[in-house]
Design a protein around this motif. Sequence first.
Motif, short mmCIF file in Angstrom:
data_model
loop_
_atom_site.label_atom_id
_atom_site.label_comp_id
_atom_site.label_asym_id
_atom_site.label_seq_id
_atom_site.Cartn_x
_atom_site.Cartn_y
_atom_site.Cartn_z
N PRO A 1 31.44 6.39 20.89
CA PRO A 1 32.49 6.05 21.86
C PRO A 1 32.74 7.21 22.83
O PRO A 1 32.77 8.38 22.43
CB PRO A 1 33.72 5.80 20.98
N ALA A 2 32.92 6.88 24.09
CA ALA A 2 33.27 7.88 25.10
C ALA A 2 34.77 8.15 25.04
O ALA A 2 35.56 7.29 24.64
CB ALA A 2 32.88 7.41 26.49
N ALA A 3 35.19 9.35 25.44
CA ALA A 3 36.61 9.70 25.41
C ALA A 3 37.42 8.91 26.43
O ALA A 3 38.61 8.70 26.25
CB ALA A 3 36.78 11.21 25.65
N SER A 4 36.76 8.49 27.50
CA SER A 4 37.43 7.69 28.54
C SER A 4 36.37 6.90 29.28
O SER A 4 35.20 6.90 28.92
CB SER A 4 38.20 8.60 29.50
N THR A 5 36.78 6.24 30.35
CA THR A 5 35.83 5.46 31.15
C THR A 5 35.14 6.30 32.21
O THR A 5 34.27 5.79 32.92
CB THR A 5 36.55 4.29 31.84
N SER A 6 35.49 7.57 32.36
CA SER A 6 34.85 8.41 33.39
C SER A 6 33.38 8.62 33.05
O SER A 6 32.99 8.71 31.88
CB SER A 6 35.56 9.77 33.50
N VAL A 7 32.56 8.72 34.09
CA VAL A 7 31.12 8.87 33.88
C VAL A 7 30.81 10.19 33.18
O VAL A 7 29.88 10.28 32.37
CB VAL A 7 30.37 8.76 35.21
N ALA A 8 31.59 11.23 33.46
CA ALA A 8 31.38 12.52 32.80
C ALA A 8 31.57 12.39 31.29
O ALA A 8 30.78 12.93 30.50
CB ALA A 8 32.33 13.56 33.36
N SER B 1 25.63 2.29 28.56
CA SER B 1 27.06 2.42 28.32
C SER B 1 27.61 1.02 28.07
O SER B 1 27.61 0.17 28.96
CB SER B 1 27.72 3.06 29.56
N ASP B 2 28.07 0.79 26.84
CA ASP B 2 28.39 -0.58 26.40
C ASP B 2 29.89 -0.77 26.25
O ASP B 2 30.55 -0.10 25.44
CB ASP B 2 27.68 -0.84 25.07
N TYR B 3 30.45 -1.70 27.07
CA TYR B 3 31.87 -2.00 27.02
C TYR B 3 32.20 -3.18 26.10
O TYR B 3 33.35 -3.58 26.00
CB TYR B 3 32.37 -2.36 28.43
N THR B 4 31.22 -3.73 25.45
CA THR B 4 31.43 -5.00 24.73
C THR B 4 32.08 -4.82 23.36
O THR B 4 32.22 -5.78 22.62
CB THR B 4 30.10 -5.76 24.57
N HIS B 5 32.47 -3.59 23.01
CA HIS B 5 33.12 -3.37 21.72
C HIS B 5 34.58 -3.82 21.75
O HIS B 5 35.21 -3.93 20.70
CB HIS B 5 33.04 -1.89 21.33
N GLN C 1 24.63 -3.58 34.64
CA GLN C 1 24.83 -3.00 35.96
C GLN C 1 24.46 -1.53 35.88
O GLN C 1 24.00 -1.04 34.85
CB GLN C 1 26.28 -3.19 36.41
N VAL C 2 24.66 -0.79 36.99
CA VAL C 2 24.46 0.66 36.99
C VAL C 2 25.69 1.31 37.60
O VAL C 2 26.38 0.72 38.43
CB VAL C 2 23.18 1.07 37.77
N TYR C 3 25.96 2.54 37.16
CA TYR C 3 27.07 3.29 37.74
C TYR C 3 26.75 3.68 39.17
O TYR C 3 25.65 4.19 39.47
CB TYR C 3 27.34 4.54 36.92
N ARG C 4 27.70 3.49 40.07
CA ARG C 4 27.52 3.88 41.46
C ARG C 4 27.78 5.38 41.61
O ARG C 4 28.74 5.92 41.06
CB ARG C 4 28.47 3.11 42.35
N GLY C 5 26.90 6.06 42.36
CA GLY C 5 27.10 7.48 42.64
C GLY C 5 26.86 8.39 41.46
O GLY C 5 27.39 9.51 41.41
N VAL D 1 24.95 0.30 32.55
CA VAL D 1 26.23 -0.01 31.92
C VAL D 1 26.31 -1.51 31.68
O VAL D 1 25.89 -2.31 32.52
CB VAL D 1 27.42 0.48 32.79
N ARG D 2 26.81 -1.88 30.49
CA ARG D 2 26.95 -3.29 30.13
C ARG D 2 28.44 -3.63 30.08
O ARG D 2 29.12 -3.39 29.08
CB ARG D 2 26.30 -3.56 28.76
N PRO D 3 28.99 -4.20 31.18
CA PRO D 3 30.42 -4.50 31.20
C PRO D 3 30.80 -5.68 30.32
O PRO D 3 31.90 -5.71 29.75
CB PRO D 3 30.69 -4.80 32.68
#
Length: 227
Positions: A185-192, A147-151, A93-97, A85-87
């Motif tokens: 784009p993901a529907a939300s920030t959830s990993v699912a 997973s890119d948050y920079t948009h 970084q990587v998603y925990r769990g 994931v790119r915050p």
Amino acid sequence: MTMRADMTTTASALARTCFRRALAAGLLLMLAGCSILSDKPRSTSTIYAPDPQVQADPAWPKVQWQLVLAPPTSPRIFDSLRMAVRPTPGELQVYRGAQWARPPSDMLQDTLLRTLEDSGRITAVARQGSGMAADYRLLLDIRRFESDYTHGNGTPAATIEVSAKLVHVASQRIAAARVFHQATPAASTSVADVSNAFERSLAMLGHDLAGWTLTSGQAHNATLPRS
């Protein structure tokens, strides 16, 4: 009197020694119990397994040549079971769990292989090392799988970038080359929801790669001298 005092003192010392030994043994048992508990995992990871479904395009040409898919190459940070994931720009970084069921290189190759096989538009397609005599070899390099948050809209996009080269086996020359980019784009920030977005990105990228491979290979094949 002196003898009795000495005996009393000795008995008291012996009792204290026994008490200390018993206390030490009890502490060791307690520590051993704590050690066993601490060896247990604190939490388990959720495993995500995207299953992209790709429909063949009727406009794709039907070809009479054979293709092998080389194992895709990728930087280690992306070709891992950990979900990148790119915050912010310049930070990974990587998603925990959370983790992938298969590395991204396997997911990409499997998606493309299944798409081409199911399309019925190619004589034969296989993984490199299968022993099949192929006319073309497809080389893939995964530049991004994150997973890119920079948009800037607060939710991530499942971003995949792949460099593709189609090589004519007999001449060892590059018949075609292109860089593919897909950001869903993901529907939300959830990993699912992020995993679902990657499934859609893989499906669209697999569609574009398959169509480009067939079209580019057919265009190059038409230029070859006929015996």
